[in-house]
Design a protein around this motif. Sequence first.
Motif, mmCIF file in Angstrom:
data_model
loop_
_atom_site.group_PDB
_atom_site.id
_atom_site.type_symbol
_atom_site.label_atom_id
_atom_site.label_comp_id
_atom_site.label_asym_id
_atom_site.label_seq_id
_atom_site.Cartn_x
_atom_site.Cartn_y
_atom_site.Cartn_z
ATOM 1 N N TYR A 36 0.862 -1.179 0.000
ATOM 2 C CA TYR A 36 0.000 0.000 0.000
ATOM 3 C C TYR A 36 0.903 1.236 0.000
ATOM 4 O O TYR A 36 1.426 1.642 1.027
ATOM 5 C CB TYR A 36 -0.904 -0.032 1.234
ATOM 6 N N VAL A 37 1.115 1.800 -1.181
ATOM 7 C CA VAL A 37 2.009 2.942 -1.336
ATOM 8 C C VAL A 37 1.264 4.227 -0.978
ATOM 9 O O VAL A 37 0.219 4.522 -1.572
ATOM 10 C CB VAL A 37 2.548 3.036 -2.777
ATOM 11 N N PRO A 41 3.846 12.087 3.148
ATOM 12 C CA PRO A 41 4.722 11.721 4.269
ATOM 13 C C PRO A 41 3.990 11.046 5.425
ATOM 14 O O PRO A 41 2.769 11.182 5.564
ATOM 15 C CB PRO A 41 5.293 13.076 4.725
ATOM 16 N N PRO A 42 4.735 10.347 6.284
ATOM 17 C CA PRO A 42 4.150 9.808 7.518
ATOM 18 C C PRO A 42 3.537 10.942 8.350
ATOM 19 O O PRO A 42 4.109 12.024 8.450
ATOM 20 C CB PRO A 42 5.354 9.188 8.238
ATOM 21 N N GLY A 43 2.367 10.674 8.906
ATOM 22 C CA GLY A 43 1.694 11.683 9.709
ATOM 23 C C GLY A 43 0.721 12.547 8.947
ATOM 24 O O GLY A 43 -0.088 13.265 9.541
ATOM 25 N N ASP A 68 3.795 1.689 2.569
ATOM 26 C CA ASP A 68 5.091 2.078 2.007
ATOM 27 C C ASP A 68 5.015 3.558 1.623
ATOM 28 O O ASP A 68 4.446 3.903 0.587
ATOM 29 C CB ASP A 68 5.379 1.196 0.786
ATOM 30 N N ASN A 69 5.574 4.448 2.448
ATOM 31 C CA ASN A 69 5.530 5.884 2.162
ATOM 32 C C ASN A 69 6.538 6.252 1.080
ATOM 33 O O ASN A 69 7.735 5.963 1.203
ATOM 34 C CB ASN A 69 5.832 6.697 3.422
ATOM 35 N N GLY A 78 5.132 9.003 -5.489
ATOM 36 C CA GLY A 78 4.467 7.740 -5.188
ATOM 37 C C GLY A 78 3.464 7.341 -6.247
ATOM 38 O O GLY A 78 3.330 6.156 -6.593
ATOM 39 N N SER A 79 2.759 8.321 -6.800
ATOM 40 C CA SER A 79 1.758 8.031 -7.830
ATOM 41 C C SER A 79 2.415 7.477 -9.086
ATOM 42 O O SER A 79 1.921 6.523 -9.693
ATOM 43 C CB SER A 79 0.968 9.307 -8.168
ATOM 44 N N ALA A 80 3.543 8.064 -9.493
ATOM 45 C CA ALA A 80 4.256 7.589 -10.683
ATOM 46 C C ALA A 80 4.760 6.167 -10.471
ATOM 47 O O ALA A 80 4.745 5.343 -11.401
ATOM 48 C CB ALA A 80 5.422 8.527 -11.005
ATOM 49 N N TYR A 81 5.183 5.858 -9.259
ATOM 50 C CA TYR A 81 5.664 4.502 -8.954
ATOM 51 C C TYR A 81 4.540 3.483 -9.131
ATOM 52 O O TYR A 81 4.731 2.433 -9.769
ATOM 53 C CB TYR A 81 6.190 4.468 -7.522
#
Length: 325
Positions: A36-37, A41-43, A68-69, A78-81
């Motif tokens: 789950y990407v 950021p965390p938080g 997975d942040n 993250g979206s491109a990944y």
Amino acid sequence: MHRKEFLRTTLAAMATLALPRARAATNGWPNRPINYVVAFPPGSNTDVLGRIVAQHLGDALRTSVVVDNRPGATGMIGSAYVAKAPADGYTLLGASIASHAINPSLFRNMQYDPVRSFQPVTIIGMNGNTLVVRQESPYRSVADLIADARKRPGAIAFASSGIGTTQHLSGVLLEQMAGVKMVHVPYSSRSALPDVIGGQVDFMFEGPTVVPHVKGGKLRALAVTSPRRLESLPDVPTMMEAGVAGYQVQAWQAIFAPAGMPADILDKLYRAIADVLKQPKVLAQLRDMGVEPSGMPPREFAQFQQAEIRRWAEVVSKAGIKTEG
């Protein structure tokens, strides 16, 4: 039998034999952990909501859902990944209104298409922003703020967490609908709240993280941008109740998958998430954050996303907002 007819018959038989195997493989999903990407950021709201869903989704699907942040570039890294990942149901994306509705009108060189690169799964929840000023501010209402902005064009400053965020565009929309001109101060590397509390900036629109500061007496809330009042701030009017007719901004956090996900996996995944969002414990967690749970079906979500892209493109174009990307 003619050779061509023999080949057609043989290929058809092979395809028929292959179908049960393909269905069996799909029906076995999931048989390993799901990644789950989270594109923030965390938080962040996207991260917090994603972790709540991931924990319960893993229980529902009887597998591990690993968060997975991969933050950066307003959700674009993250979206491109995820856009390039296999569409097999083992890679999901925790995204938001920024990465999948606002960015397309701000950035020319995105490495993914927010519509064609993804399969919308569902919206986890929606939240309005809260218009806050320091406790000692002379503004007691939205009407006070607008009146002063009309008297002193360009003198009032509002903060945000960055260009193109819903905090920024909430202020832009207020400018457009109230017919005023204010100064935008983006804070990309640190929180703007201390400067609002200290009076260095006049006001800002902020998400659920601002509620404790309001309840603790550090900030005064003038209005919320959601269509209804927040359960966590029941005495604070909506922007429409405060006199700005038709004003509404709701941020949303959502789950996407790479485009091409098999329909039966999508159906199983959506149903599992929808069930998670109905659990009393999850409902309570989201509402305590000022988030209204959604669970919008994939097809409806796809239509909603495209309407949001059009809406924010109009706001950005009218405001003449420019970025370097």
